[in-house]
Design a protein around this motif. Structure first.
Motif, mmCIF file in Angstrom:
data_model
loop_
_atom_site.group_PDB
_atom_site.id
_atom_site.type_symbol
_atom_site.label_atom_id
_atom_site.label_comp_id
_atom_site.label_asym_id
_atom_site.label_seq_id
_atom_site.Cartn_x
_atom_site.Cartn_y
_atom_site.Cartn_z
ATOM 1 N N SER A 193 83.653 12.217 81.877
ATOM 2 C CA SER A 193 82.246 11.933 82.153
ATOM 3 C C SER A 193 82.107 10.626 82.916
ATOM 4 O O SER A 193 83.019 9.790 82.928
ATOM 5 N N SER A 194 80.941 10.470 83.535
ATOM 6 C CA SER A 194 80.649 9.219 84.233
ATOM 7 C C SER A 194 80.608 8.049 83.267
ATOM 8 O O SER A 194 81.051 6.940 83.581
ATOM 9 N N LYS A 195 80.064 8.290 82.059
ATOM 10 C CA LYS A 195 80.003 7.226 81.051
ATOM 11 C C LYS A 195 81.404 6.745 80.688
ATOM 12 O O LYS A 195 81.663 5.537 80.605
ATOM 13 N N ALA A 196 82.337 7.692 80.504
ATOM 14 C CA ALA A 196 83.713 7.328 80.157
ATOM 15 C C ALA A 196 84.356 6.530 81.279
ATOM 16 O O ALA A 196 85.073 5.555 81.032
ATOM 17 N N PHE A 197 84.100 6.924 82.529
ATOM 18 C CA PHE A 197 84.660 6.176 83.651
ATOM 19 C C PHE A 197 84.042 4.787 83.727
ATOM 20 O O PHE A 197 84.720 3.807 84.043
ATOM 21 N N GLY A 198 82.737 4.696 83.424
ATOM 22 C CA GLY A 198 82.088 3.388 83.439
ATOM 23 C C GLY A 198 82.682 2.439 82.413
ATOM 24 O O GLY A 198 82.873 1.257 82.688
ATOM 25 N N ILE A 199 82.990 2.961 81.220
ATOM 26 C CA ILE A 199 83.624 2.127 80.193
ATOM 27 C C ILE A 199 84.980 1.640 80.684
ATOM 28 O O ILE A 199 85.359 0.483 80.477
ATOM 29 N N PHE A 200 85.732 2.530 81.363
ATOM 30 C CA PHE A 200 87.027 2.154 81.937
ATOM 31 C C PHE A 200 86.858 1.009 82.934
ATOM 32 O O PHE A 200 87.590 0.005 82.899
ATOM 33 N N SER A 201 85.872 1.116 83.822
ATOM 34 C CA SER A 201 85.655 0.066 84.829
ATOM 35 C C SER A 201 85.216 -1.237 84.177
ATOM 36 O O SER A 201 85.706 -2.314 84.522
ATOM 37 N N ILE A 220 75.374 -3.488 72.775
ATOM 38 C CA ILE A 220 76.786 -3.188 72.582
ATOM 39 C C ILE A 220 76.956 -2.005 71.622
ATOM 40 O O ILE A 220 77.748 -1.095 71.862
ATOM 41 N N ALA A 221 76.163 -1.996 70.542
ATOM 42 C CA ALA A 221 76.257 -0.903 69.565
ATOM 43 C C ALA A 221 75.872 0.429 70.188
ATOM 44 O O ALA A 221 76.421 1.477 69.811
ATOM 45 N N ALA A 222 74.948 0.418 71.158
ATOM 46 C CA ALA A 222 74.500 1.663 71.779
ATOM 47 C C ALA A 222 75.613 2.353 72.552
ATOM 48 O O ALA A 222 75.559 3.569 72.782
ATOM 49 N N LEU A 223 76.622 1.616 72.954
ATOM 50 C CA LEU A 223 77.715 2.211 73.725
ATOM 51 C C LEU A 223 78.704 2.951 72.827
ATOM 52 O O LEU A 223 79.494 3.744 73.309
ATOM 53 N N GLY A 224 78.657 2.711 71.529
ATOM 54 C CA GLY A 224 79.529 3.426 70.601
ATOM 55 C C GLY A 224 80.753 2.619 70.220
ATOM 56 O O GLY A 224 81.136 1.668 70.907
ATOM 57 N N PRO A 225 81.399 3.008 69.117
ATOM 58 C CA PRO A 225 82.555 2.245 68.623
ATOM 59 C C PRO A 225 83.766 2.317 69.541
ATOM 60 O O PRO A 225 84.590 1.407 69.529
ATOM 61 N N ALA A 226 83.892 3.398 70.315
ATOM 62 C CA ALA A 226 85.061 3.516 71.199
ATOM 63 C C ALA A 226 85.120 2.362 72.185
ATOM 64 O O ALA A 226 86.198 1.821 72.461
ATOM 65 N N ALA A 227 83.965 1.958 72.734
ATOM 66 C CA ALA A 227 83.939 0.872 73.719
ATOM 67 C C ALA A 227 84.418 -0.428 73.095
ATOM 68 O O ALA A 227 85.140 -1.207 73.730
ATOM 69 N N ASN A 275 92.068 3.533 77.546
ATOM 70 C CA ASN A 275 90.767 4.197 77.576
ATOM 71 C C ASN A 275 90.885 5.678 77.235
ATOM 72 O O ASN A 275 90.112 6.202 76.424
ATOM 73 N N SER A 276 91.869 6.350 77.833
ATOM 74 C CA SER A 276 92.031 7.789 77.586
ATOM 75 C C SER A 276 92.360 8.056 76.121
ATOM 76 O O SER A 276 91.771 8.948 75.495
ATOM 77 N N GLY A 277 93.279 7.263 75.579
ATOM 78 C CA GLY A 277 93.693 7.484 74.195
ATOM 79 C C GLY A 277 92.570 7.229 73.214
ATOM 80 O O GLY A 277 92.318 8.039 72.308
#
Length: 343
Positions: free
Chosen positions: A187-195, A90-97, A333-335
């Motif tokens: 990015s694909s990563k950002a879209f993945g977090i959204f999904s 979980i930490a590897a994904l970053g604080p935004a997630a 997610n965008s914000g």
């Protein structure tokens, strides 16, 4: 001794739940089944509904074992679900997630309570069960929330059916958005977090990720598992929303479900690598069996006539939450990703 004397009464119903859970597990291996995003838990409740409604009163002798599976084995299954998570991933994904998932879970539960109870006049436990399934991890979250809310079997079954339906729609829609509107995220990563933060079921996130690219699929799954980790604090919020009802229960003492605390404890043990690796696969398989038995028991205890009495209001709530997860999830997610410099 009293417990030993109860075993003959518990065994037949528990064995039936085990058989149905096993059939569900075998069925997801059939060609094309995984592409539908239907996990073994979903199939287990469908098999239980079929057998329970065809058997009717003839299954009354199985009730003790069915109740054991629906209540006690469920709690144990939720505890063992923590074996699938580590704080390091979980930490590897970053604080935004983390911020995104906390906002999505909390806001979805509050929207479910507001729309379901205030607008649609649904029973409080029914609205919050649908909210929990939409906010956290689909059918497993509905089942974990049911004892906290003291929900009736038919309300739980309706909630499971609703979140499976709209989770399947989300699973089909997200790859289309990824392929045709890639500009939604940088990015694909950002879209993945959204999904991962908006699709209902873990199995549905996996199926949707396979239709994207590897970066999006990995981010989606980790983001989803972070939502699963939020199950324990979400149960506390559900307990407060469920108790803050017509009887002026705002002053009640906060009830902390023991199995929610144990869930976090198991996750901590997994994160600290204190569980032998040789045990992980067998324990995760046991967890799958326990949750499958609980879902089969729920189906066995539910009558379709009870579901019909609920009318269209649960579906309307599920549809409203589907729209909120899609549009509100995109805004959140965008914000947050822009705030953390990930857009």
């Amino acid at each position: 001794m009293p417990t030993l004397r109860r075993i003959p009464h518990l065994l037949p119903g528990a064995l039936l739940c085990l058989v149905l859970a096993g059939l569900a597990r075998l069925s997801i291996e059939l060609p094309g089944m995984q592409q539908l995003g239907l996990g073994s838990l979903t199939l287990a409740i469908l098999f239980g509904l079929l057998v329970g409604n065809l058997g009717g009163a003839r299954l009354i002798t199985l009730k003790p074992g069915v109740d054991l599976s629906r209540q006690h084995l469920l709690r144990l299954g939720v505890v063992l679900y923590g074996l699938r998570l580590t704080f390091q991933d979980i930490a590897a994904l970053g604080p935004a997630a983390l911020v995104i998932d906390v906002l999505m879970v909390g806001s979805t539960l509050l929207v479910a309570w507001w729309i379901g109870v205030r607008w649609l006049r649904l029973p409080r436990e029914s609205a919050l069960l649908i909210g929990a399934g939409s906010a956290i991890c689909g059918a497993a979250a509905v089942m974990a929330s049911s004892p906290v809310l003291r929900a009736r079997a038919e309300h739980t079954a309706v909630a499971v059916a609703t979140v499976v339906l709209f989770g399947t729609l989300a699973m089909l829609l997200h790859p289309l958005l990824f392929n045709h509107l890639p500009q939604l995220f940088a990015s694909s990563k950002a879209f993945g977090i959204f999904s991962g933060s908006t699709i209902h079921e873990v199995a549905q996130v996996v199926a949707a990720g396979r239709a994207m690219d590897p970066a999006a699929a990995d981010a989606a799954l980790i983001s989803k598992m972070l939502r699963v980790l939020l199950l324990a604090p979400a149960l506390l919020l559900l307990g407060q929303l469920g108790n803050n009802g017509e009887h002026g229960a705002t002053g009640r003492r906060l009830h902390i479900p023991g199995f929610a605390v144990a869930f976090l404890g198991v996750t901590a043990l997994r994160s600290l690598d204190l569980i032998p690796h040789a045990w992980l696969a067998p324990l995760q398989q046991l967890d799958e069996v326990l949750l499958g038995m609980a879902m089969a028991a729920l189906g066995l205890a539910t009558r379709l006539a009870d579901l019909r009495r609920e009318g269209p209001r649960p579906l309307l709530l599920g549809a409203g939450l589907f729209v909120f997860l899609l549009l509100g999830g995109w805004l959140i997610n965008s914000g947050v990703q822009h705030l953390f410099g990930q857009q």
